[in-house]
Design an enzyme around this catalytic site. Structure first.
Site, PDB file in Angstrom:
ATOM      1  N   LYS A   9      10.114   7.504  -2.990  1.00 54.77           N
ATOM      2  CA  LYS A   9       9.036   8.480  -2.826  1.00 54.77           C
ATOM      3  C   LYS A   9       9.590   9.832  -2.356  1.00 54.77           C
ATOM      4  CE  LYS A   9       5.553   4.941  -1.753  1.00 54.77           C
ATOM      5  NZ  LYS A   9       4.447   4.560  -0.843  1.00 54.77           N
ATOM      6  N   TYR A  49      -2.087   3.478  -8.663  1.00 51.16           N
ATOM      7  CA  TYR A  49      -2.774   3.178  -7.399  1.00 51.16           C
ATOM      8  C   TYR A  49      -4.268   2.931  -7.627  1.00 51.16           C
ATOM      9  CZ  TYR A  49       1.399   4.347  -4.643  1.00 51.16           C
ATOM     10  OH  TYR A  49       2.654   4.355  -4.071  1.00 51.16           O
ATOM     11  N   ASN A 112       6.268   6.115   3.575  1.00 50.75           N
ATOM     12  CA  ASN A 112       7.010   4.875   3.831  1.00 50.75           C
ATOM     13  C   ASN A 112       8.142   4.682   2.819  1.00 50.75           C
ATOM     14  OD1 ASN A 112       5.505   4.203   1.634  1.00 50.75           O
ATOM     15  ND2 ASN A 112       4.353   2.551   2.597  1.00 50.75           N
ATOM     16  N   HIS A 115       8.217   2.464  -3.011  1.00 50.52           N
ATOM     17  CA  HIS A 115       7.247   1.527  -3.597  1.00 50.52           C
ATOM     18  C   HIS A 115       8.031   0.419  -4.279  1.00 50.52           C
ATOM     19  CE1 HIS A 115       4.067  -0.237  -6.005  1.00 50.52           C
ATOM     20  NE2 HIS A 115       4.945  -0.259  -6.983  1.00 50.52           N
ATOM     21  N   GLU A 126       4.032  -2.964 -14.117  1.00 50.53           N
ATOM     22  CA  GLU A 126       4.542  -1.692 -13.581  1.00 50.53           C
ATOM     23  C   GLU A 126       5.819  -1.228 -14.273  1.00 50.53           C
ATOM     24  OE1 GLU A 126       4.810  -2.088  -9.326  1.00 50.53           O
ATOM     25  OE2 GLU A 126       2.669  -1.673  -9.078  1.00 50.53           O
TER      26      GLU A 126
HETATM   27  P1  IDP Z   1       2.465  -0.978  -0.713  1.00 51.56           P
HETATM   28  O1  IDP Z   1       3.015   0.356  -1.127  1.00 51.56           O
HETATM   29  O2  IDP Z   1       3.209  -1.520   0.485  1.00 51.56           O
HETATM   30  O3  IDP Z   1       2.385  -1.968  -1.852  1.00 51.56           O
HETATM   31  P2  IDP Z   1      -0.420  -0.452  -0.889  1.00 51.56           P
HETATM   32  O4  IDP Z   1      -1.474  -1.074  -0.041  1.00 51.56           O
HETATM   33  O5  IDP Z   1      -0.392  -0.753  -2.347  1.00 51.56           O
HETATM   34  O6  IDP Z   1       0.979  -0.755  -0.170  1.00 51.56           O
HETATM   35  O7  IDP Z   1      -0.594   1.113  -0.706  1.00 51.56           O
HETATM   36  C1  IDP Z   1       0.062   2.006  -1.552  1.00 51.56           C
HETATM   37  C2  IDP Z   1       0.564   3.185  -0.753  1.00 51.56           C
HETATM   38  O8  IDP Z   1      -0.553   3.934  -0.260  1.00 51.56           O
HETATM   39  C3  IDP Z   1       1.358   2.806   0.510  1.00 51.56           C
HETATM   40  O9  IDP Z   1       2.725   2.556   0.247  1.00 51.56           O
HETATM   41  C4  IDP Z   1       1.175   4.043   1.348  1.00 51.56           C
HETATM   42  O10 IDP Z   1       2.087   5.063   0.950  1.00 51.56           O
HETATM   43  C5  IDP Z   1      -0.237   4.467   1.016  1.00 51.56           C
HETATM   44  N1  IDP Z   1      -1.212   3.937   1.990  1.00 51.56           N
HETATM   45  C6  IDP Z   1      -1.652   2.668   2.107  1.00 51.56           C
HETATM   46  N2  IDP Z   1      -2.540   2.550   3.113  1.00 51.56           N
HETATM   47  C7  IDP Z   1      -2.656   3.791   3.652  1.00 51.56           C
HETATM   48  C8  IDP Z   1      -3.438   4.329   4.734  1.00 51.56           C
HETATM   49  O11 IDP Z   1      -4.197   3.631   5.429  1.00 51.56           O
HETATM   50  N3  IDP Z   1      -3.284   5.662   4.968  1.00 51.56           N
HETATM   51  C9  IDP Z   1      -2.465   6.470   4.244  1.00 51.56           C
HETATM   52  N4  IDP Z   1      -1.718   5.998   3.215  1.00 51.56           N
HETATM   53  C10 IDP Z   1      -1.812   4.685   2.923  1.00 51.56           C
END
Ligand code: IDP
Length: 151
Positions: A9, A49, A112, A115, A126
Site C-alpha cells: 500500500k 473493496y 496497515n 493487502h 483477486e
Molecule cells: P484486510 O485488509 O486485513 O483483509 P479488510 O477488513 O478487508 O481487512 O479491510 C480492508 C482494508 O480497509 C484494511 O486493510 C484497512 O486498510 C481498511 N480498514 C478496515 N477497517 C477499517 C476501519 O475501521 N477504519 C479505517 N480503515 C479500515
C-alpha cells in the site's frame, strides 16, 4: 501450488519498506510470479473493496489507496494463501503479532502497509483482477527441493 495476491500500500512505499517486505516473502521461500506498480482506479477499488462499500470509512480507504501507486505482487507456494496471511498479521496493525509485517511496522488500521488475499477462493478472484495472464510467469525454481523437502 497456490497463488495469492499481495498489494504493498502507499504507506509501505512512502516509508521505504518495499524492499524489506519483498525480502520477507523471498526469505520465506515464496516464489514471485508477478510484480508491477499500478495506480488504482475508482472502479478497481470499488470492486476490490466491495465488502466495505457503505462503511463510513470507505471513502478514506479509497483515497488512501490512491495517494501513490501501489505494488501488486503475485506469490506462489504450497499453502501460499494462509502462509502469506500469517506473515502479514491481523488488520489492526497495533494488535498484529510481533514478527509479522503489520506487527513490526504498523500503528494503524488503515495504514496497515499491505493487502493479501484472505482465502484461496478470494485469491482466485483477486489475482486475475490485478494481473493479466501474460503478466504472470512460470519458470523453474532452482531451490524448490531445498525449500520444500518432503513438502
Ligand atoms: P484486510 O485488509 O486485513 O483483509 P479488510 O477488513 O478487508 O481487512 O479491510 C480492508 C482494508 O480497509 C484494511 O486493510 C484497512 O486498510 C481498511 N480498514 C478496515 N477497517 C477499517 C476501519 O475501521 N477504519 C479505517 N480503515 C479500515
Amino acid at each position: 501450488m497456490e497463488r495469492t495476491l499481495v498489494l504493498l500500500k502507499p504507506d509501505a512505499i512512502q516509508r521505504d519498506l518495499v524492499g524489506e517486505i519483498l525480502s520477507r516473502f523471498e526469505r520465506k521461500g515464496l516464489k514471485i510470479v508477478g510484480l508491477k506498480m499500478m495506480q488504482l482506479s475508482d472502479e478497481l477499488l470499488n470492486e476490490h473493496y466491495s465488502h466495505l462499500v457503505g462503511r463510513d470509512f470507505f471513502p478514506e480507504v479509497k483515497s488512501f489507496m490512491q495517494l501513490t501507486p501501489v505494488i501488486a505482487l503475485c506469490l506462489e507456494g504450497t499453502d501460499c494463501v494462509n502462509t502469506v496471511r500469517a506473515l502479514c498479521g491481523v488488520t489492526k496493525a497495533r494488535e498484529a503479532a510481533p514478527g509479522t509485517i503489520r506487527g513490526e511496522f504498523g500503528m494503524s488500521v488503515q495504514a496497515n502497509l499491505i493487502h493479501c488475499s484472505d482465502s484461496l477462493e478470494t485469491a482466485q478472484v483477486e489475482v486475475p483482477r490485478f494481473f493479466k495472464a501474460e503478466e504472470l510467469f512460470e519458470y523453474p525454481d532452482a531451490l524448490i527441493n531445498y525449500v520444500y523437502s518432503a513438502r
